[in-house]
Scaffold this motif. Sequence first.
Motif, mmCIF file in Angstrom:
data_model
loop_
_atom_site.group_PDB
_atom_site.id
_atom_site.type_symbol
_atom_site.label_atom_id
_atom_site.label_comp_id
_atom_site.label_asym_id
_atom_site.label_seq_id
_atom_site.Cartn_x
_atom_site.Cartn_y
_atom_site.Cartn_z
ATOM 1 N N PHE A 30 -37.000 48.984 -14.555
ATOM 2 C CA PHE A 30 -37.313 47.557 -14.459
ATOM 3 C C PHE A 30 -37.708 47.029 -15.824
ATOM 4 N N GLN A 31 -37.667 45.714 -15.950
ATOM 5 C CA GLN A 31 -37.997 45.063 -17.196
ATOM 6 C C GLN A 31 -39.188 44.138 -16.959
ATOM 7 N N GLY A 32 -40.208 44.274 -17.783
ATOM 8 C CA GLY A 32 -41.365 43.402 -17.717
ATOM 9 C C GLY A 32 -41.349 42.418 -18.866
ATOM 10 N N ILE A 46 -56.753 46.725 -8.591
ATOM 11 C CA ILE A 46 -56.160 45.551 -9.222
ATOM 12 C C ILE A 46 -56.674 44.291 -8.536
ATOM 13 N N VAL A 47 -56.564 43.183 -9.245
ATOM 14 C CA VAL A 47 -56.910 41.862 -8.721
ATOM 15 C C VAL A 47 -55.663 41.004 -8.837
ATOM 16 N N MET A 48 -55.342 40.294 -7.760
ATOM 17 C CA MET A 48 -54.163 39.427 -7.767
ATOM 18 C C MET A 48 -54.528 38.015 -8.183
ATOM 19 N N GLY A 49 -53.651 37.416 -8.979
ATOM 20 C CA GLY A 49 -53.796 36.018 -9.358
ATOM 21 C C GLY A 49 -53.138 35.118 -8.319
ATOM 22 N N ALA A 50 -52.943 33.875 -8.682
ATOM 23 C CA ALA A 50 -52.337 32.881 -7.792
ATOM 24 C C ALA A 50 -50.839 33.144 -7.632
ATOM 25 N N LEU A 51 -50.337 32.824 -6.457
ATOM 26 C CA LEU A 51 -48.905 32.936 -6.200
ATOM 27 C C LEU A 51 -48.163 31.819 -6.921
ATOM 28 N N GLU A 52 -46.995 32.174 -7.453
ATOM 29 C CA GLU A 52 -46.147 31.163 -8.077
ATOM 30 C C GLU A 52 -44.695 31.603 -7.993
ATOM 31 N N ASP A 53 -43.807 30.630 -7.965
ATOM 32 C CA ASP A 53 -42.381 30.934 -8.002
ATOM 33 C C ASP A 53 -41.960 31.132 -9.449
ATOM 34 N N ARG A 54 -41.228 32.239 -9.693
ATOM 35 C CA ARG A 54 -40.707 32.526 -11.039
ATOM 36 C C ARG A 54 -39.246 32.895 -10.936
ATOM 37 N N ARG A 55 -38.481 32.397 -11.878
ATOM 38 C CA ARG A 55 -37.089 32.811 -11.983
ATOM 39 C C ARG A 55 -37.049 34.024 -12.906
ATOM 40 N N LEU A 56 -36.771 35.184 -12.314
ATOM 41 C CA LEU A 56 -36.686 36.433 -13.060
ATOM 42 C C LEU A 56 -35.220 36.791 -13.249
ATOM 43 N N ARG A 57 -34.946 37.882 -13.886
ATOM 44 C CA ARG A 57 -33.556 38.296 -14.140
ATOM 45 C C ARG A 57 -32.737 38.428 -12.867
ATOM 46 N N THR A 58 -33.396 38.777 -11.774
ATOM 47 C CA THR A 58 -32.676 38.997 -10.521
ATOM 48 C C THR A 58 -32.797 37.829 -9.551
ATOM 49 N N GLY A 59 -33.224 36.675 -10.047
ATOM 50 C CA GLY A 59 -33.281 35.490 -9.196
ATOM 51 C C GLY A 59 -34.691 34.971 -9.021
ATOM 52 N N LEU A 60 -34.826 34.049 -8.087
ATOM 53 C CA LEU A 60 -36.103 33.396 -7.824
ATOM 54 C C LEU A 60 -36.964 34.274 -6.911
ATOM 55 N N HIS A 61 -38.230 34.454 -7.303
ATOM 56 C CA HIS A 61 -39.189 35.255 -6.538
ATOM 57 C C HIS A 61 -40.524 34.532 -6.515
ATOM 58 N N ALA A 82 -38.886 37.445 -2.064
ATOM 59 C CA ALA A 82 -37.613 37.388 -2.773
ATOM 60 C C ALA A 82 -36.712 36.424 -2.006
ATOM 61 N N TYR A 83 -36.084 35.526 -2.697
ATOM 62 C CA TYR A 83 -35.262 34.514 -2.043
ATOM 63 C C TYR A 83 -33.839 34.994 -1.784
ATOM 64 N N GLU A 84 -33.388 35.997 -2.523
ATOM 65 C CA GLU A 84 -32.044 36.539 -2.319
ATOM 66 C C GLU A 84 -32.114 37.789 -1.459
ATOM 67 N N ALA A 85 -31.207 37.904 -0.512
ATOM 68 C CA ALA A 85 -31.215 39.016 0.445
ATOM 69 C C ALA A 85 -31.186 40.380 -0.253
ATOM 70 N N SER A 86 -30.435 40.483 -1.327
ATOM 71 C CA SER A 86 -30.310 41.779 -2.020
ATOM 72 C C SER A 86 -31.599 42.200 -2.719
ATOM 73 N N GLN A 87 -32.554 41.294 -2.856
ATOM 74 C CA GLN A 87 -33.803 41.579 -3.560
ATOM 75 C C GLN A 87 -34.997 41.755 -2.621
ATOM 76 N N LYS A 88 -34.788 41.664 -1.318
ATOM 77 C CA LYS A 88 -35.872 41.727 -0.336
ATOM 78 C C LYS A 88 -36.655 43.042 -0.403
ATOM 79 N N TYR A 89 -36.039 44.118 -0.876
ATOM 80 C CA TYR A 89 -36.722 45.417 -0.952
ATOM 81 C C TYR A 89 -37.932 45.373 -1.888
ATOM 82 N N LYS A 90 -38.013 44.384 -2.762
ATOM 83 C CA LYS A 90 -39.120 44.266 -3.713
ATOM 84 C C LYS A 90 -40.374 43.657 -3.087
ATOM 85 N N GLU A 91 -40.238 42.994 -1.967
ATOM 86 C CA GLU A 91 -41.374 42.304 -1.367
ATOM 87 C C GLU A 91 -42.508 43.272 -1.066
ATOM 88 N N GLY A 92 -43.715 42.896 -1.487
ATOM 89 C CA GLY A 92 -44.891 43.736 -1.292
ATOM 90 C C GLY A 92 -45.050 44.849 -2.320
#
Length: 106
Positions: A30-32, A46-61, A82-92
């Motif tokens: 992966f690329q950070g 870890i501590v989580m920050g606020a949720l936000e939509d970001r356009r990453l290399r693999t689409g909108l998340h 993950a907004y794209e079906a192929s990226q749903k495995y990343k959720e959580g």
Amino acid sequence: MEGFDGPRVYSCYKCRTHVGLHDDIISKDFQGVNGRAFLFSHAMNIVMGALEDRRLRTGLHTVADISCADCHEVLGWKYERAYEASQKYKEGKFILERKKIVEENC
């Protein structure tokens, strides 16, 4: 703070708080923001920050930055949606940037 004794623990590079286990790595390909990153199934101290939509290399998340619970250094992010079906495995799942963590053999 949780602590684990065992082989291969990843810690915050600044304060050495344990943030991930080697066995929880899903992918090292992966690329950070700062270069190479790992996808983890779980993260700790870890501590989580606020949720936000970001356009990453693999689409909108929908993501939240994650910081070390001890020193508050931003280490990566958590995928909430993950907004794209192929990226749903990343959720959580969690991205920890390689430059922000160190591997320790406990």
